[in-house]
Design a protein around this motif. Structure first.
Motif, PDB file in Angstrom:
ATOM      1  N   ARG A   1       0.844  -1.197   0.000  1.00 36.36           N
ATOM      2  CA  ARG A   1       0.000   0.000   0.000  1.00 36.36           C
ATOM      3  C   ARG A   1       0.887   1.257   0.000  1.00 36.36           C
ATOM      4  NH1 ARG A   1      -5.289  -1.655   3.726  1.00 36.36           N
ATOM      5  NH2 ARG A   1      -6.046  -3.130   2.189  1.00 36.36           N
TER       6      ARG A   1
ATOM      7  N   ASP B   1      -3.786  -3.217   8.492  1.00 28.59           N
ATOM      8  CA  ASP B   1      -5.114  -2.738   8.108  1.00 28.59           C
ATOM      9  C   ASP B   1      -5.363  -1.374   8.740  1.00 28.59           C
ATOM     10  OD1 ASP B   1      -7.785  -2.839   7.111  1.00 28.59           O
ATOM     11  OD2 ASP B   1      -8.459  -3.393   9.124  1.00 28.59           O
TER      12      ASP B   1
ATOM     13  N   ASP C   1      -5.145   2.676   6.788  1.00 23.66           N
ATOM     14  CA  ASP C   1      -6.241   3.669   6.728  1.00 23.66           C
ATOM     15  C   ASP C   1      -5.777   4.991   7.337  1.00 23.66           C
ATOM     16  OD1 ASP C   1      -8.076   1.833   5.619  1.00 23.66           O
ATOM     17  OD2 ASP C   1      -9.709   2.621   6.843  1.00 23.66           O
TER      18      ASP C   1
END
Ligand code: IPM
Ligand code: MN
Length: 365
Positions: free
Chosen positions: A106, A243, A247
């Motif tokens: 990511r 996770d 974010d």
């Protein structure tokens, strides 16, 4: 090259943003003489409605016959009360596990023209350029036993040595291609799985003397992501910490709508999806930001197909469109808000322009 892409649009804004990504890939195919075959399959709530299964066998077969998977998003209020086996998210977890897509990449990079949308001060947000490497097929998401009753509930956080070794190696390899720094995030002051994680990072670093390594506890890492985000290069961490931190990191750049992701294994096969969810509140309105889906398609070209130039062309086009002040509703400061399709038109036009100016350059030499 000729490639087969399984497109799993999913729920909410998934169909809108993947359609935008497919349009951009079609331009790339035309410009660079590739053939992409797009074949569509169901996942998530859409698959529950059509097959009573969030990941039907038909979808698995389609993906197995493909070179890569492009995914939109899953989930929505319609399925929130479903039993756990019939929840859209189950489809996503199952596809990651089935294809052993253990490395979730990511990237979080500040775009100068979007800094005004960041909740952080410009001086803090402007140099941010990190890659979060999240372990995706182990940890508390998959550990057994896992059970729920009204009186007690159990989740199990388990990691084996090979699971940790392969994700840590992936992070070291990526760091070598970047600024050469790895921050391993764990909770080694409390969790046994984190103690093993930290031990393996320390073992592995012997093989990468050129890479700088630091350990951070996850609570402190969450704080430093906000106070000094540009200090991070590669972050490697287990499934649930990754996770949460991704974010958090995503909003530094201005919008969760900007972040792409790649979920890969070692042979190059991968699943590419935006980090954002299905956004049911704006679904079907044609206003979603397709940037993350388009940039995920670029990651697919780079990581699964080895098409670096093509991927860079998409990234450049997206950046230029932002620089020109073209935004979807999530980023627009005044009322100049482009729809999903209008914004995608801009990216397509920009790619066409790039190609024209490249051929002019070539004709001079
Ligand atoms: C993500 C999502 C998923 C996750 C959900 C939808 C299961 O939040 O990809 O980050 O927790 O992995
Ligand atoms: Mn998430």
């Amino acid at each position: 090259m000729e490639k087969r892409v399984a497109v799993l649009q999913g729920d909410g804004i998934g169909p809108e943003v993947t359609s935008a990504a497919v349009r951009v890939l079609e331009v790339i195919a035309r410009r660079f003489n590739h053939t992409f075959h797009f074949e569509y399959g169901a996942i998530g709530g859409d698959a529950i409605d059509r097959y009573n299964n969030p990941l039907p066998a038909e979808t698995i077969a389609l993906c197995e016959a493909s070179d890569a998977i492009l995914l939109g998003a899953v989930g929505g209020p319609k399925w929130d009360q479903n039993p756990s086996e019939l929840r859209p998210e189950k489809g996503l977890l199952a596809i990651r596990k089935h294809f052993d897509l253990f490395a979730n990449l990511r990237p979080v990079k500040a775009v100068p023209s979007l800094i005004q949308a960041s909740p952080l001060k410009e001086s803090v947000a402007k140099e941010v350029d990190m890659m979060i490497v999240r372990e995706l097929t182990g940890g508390i998401y998959f550990g057994q036993p896992s059970r729920f009753t009204d009186e007690s509930a159990v989740d199990t956080l388990v990691y084996t040595r090979p699971e940790i070794e392969r994700i840590v190696e992936k992070a070291f390899e990526l760091a070598r291609l970047r600024r050469g720094k790895v921050t391993s995030v764990d909770k080694a002051n409390v969790l046994s799985s984190s103690k093993l994680w930290r031990q393996i990072v320390d073992e592995k670093k012997q093989g990468y003397p050129d890479v700088e390594v630091e350990h951070q506890l996850v609570d402190s890492a969450a704080m430093k992501l906000i106070t000094n985000p540009s200090a991070f290069d590669v972050i490697v961490t287990e499934n649930m910490f990754g996770d949460i931190l991704s974010d958090e990191a995503s909003v530094i750049t201005g919008s969760l709508g900007l972040l792409p992701s790649a979920s890969v294994r070692t042979d190059g096969f991968g699943l590419y999806e935006p980090v954002h969810g299905s956004a049911p509140d704006v679904a079907g309105k044609g206003v979603a930001n397709p940037a993350a889906a388009i940039l995920s398609a670029a990651m697919m070209l780079k990581y699964s197909f080895g098409m670096e130039t093509e991927a860079a062309a998409i990234e450049k086009a997206v950046e230029t469109v932002f620089e020109e002040g073209c935004f979807t509703a999530d980023l627009a400061v005044d009322d100049k808000k482009l729809s999903t399709a209008e914004w995608t038109d801009k990216v397509v036009d920009e790619l066409d322009l790039q190609f024209v100016s490249n051929s002019i350059m070539f004709s001079y030499v």
